[in-house]
Design an enzyme around this catalytic site. Sequence first.
Site, short mmCIF file in Angstrom:
data_model
loop_
_atom_site.label_atom_id
_atom_site.label_comp_id
_atom_site.label_asym_id
_atom_site.label_seq_id
_atom_site.Cartn_x
_atom_site.Cartn_y
_atom_site.Cartn_z
N THR A 6 0.75 -1.23 0.00
CA THR A 6 0.00 0.00 0.00
C THR A 6 0.78 1.28 0.00
O THR A 6 1.69 1.48 0.79
CB THR A 6 -0.96 0.06 1.20
OG1 THR A 6 -1.73 -1.10 1.22
CG2 THR A 6 -1.86 1.25 1.15
N LYS A 38 -8.05 -0.06 -2.22
CA LYS A 38 -7.74 0.36 -0.86
C LYS A 38 -8.34 1.71 -0.50
O LYS A 38 -8.01 2.28 0.54
CB LYS A 38 -6.22 0.42 -0.68
CG LYS A 38 -5.55 -0.91 -0.99
CD LYS A 38 -4.08 -0.76 -1.09
CE LYS A 38 -3.44 -2.01 -1.67
NZ LYS A 38 -2.02 -1.82 -1.92
N GLY A 50 -8.82 5.98 2.75
CA GLY A 50 -7.86 5.00 2.26
C GLY A 50 -7.27 4.28 3.46
O GLY A 50 -7.22 4.85 4.55
N SER A 129 3.49 1.73 2.94
CA SER A 129 4.90 1.48 2.65
C SER A 129 5.55 2.55 1.80
O SER A 129 6.69 2.94 2.04
CB SER A 129 5.04 0.13 1.93
OG SER A 129 4.50 -0.90 2.70
#
Length: 178
Positions: A6, A38, A50, A129
């Site tokens: 993500t 997402k 999100g 990430s």
Amino acid sequence: MKIRSTTIIGLIKDGQAAIGGDGQVTLGNTVMKHNSMKIRKLMNGKVLTGFAGSTADAFTLLQRFEEKLEQYRGNVERAVVELAKDWRTDKYLRRLEAMLAIISDEKSFIVSGTGDVIEPEDSIVAIGSGGMYALAAAKMLKKYSNLSAKEIVEESLKTAADICIYTNDKITVEVIGK
């Protein structure tokens, strides 16, 4: 094995709010899915969200947030604060491993797994990430370009995908406002 995935980036610019995410889900060193969704629209398209982290945990939090939005008649700030209070005090919720990025046409928030509520000064939210890569790109594009909120989100996600191995270019963007 740790699941990594993500990049979520969202911002408000010139009366338009946009949020986007990539589609990659990674388990260890293997890409498990390329087109995961997402981001969500809530309150009849008036609020964008999100998530990053565990999908099941994120869905639990999204459901709780949506309940808070209804309870507080669409007052996003109050719903965010009340969700964070619950997250911090409820023994079940405290174990959830996820983060939420929340945007309305006026305000943006990050709600962390520790129950913190962050309202960025520049109305840019980034989690996941590749979130910090996308955040750096969005800050510069917002400051030095004439791109719309949607275009900034798209370009920021592309930048993160070029840098972060846990982010891909299967991008989804939702917009509210102009």
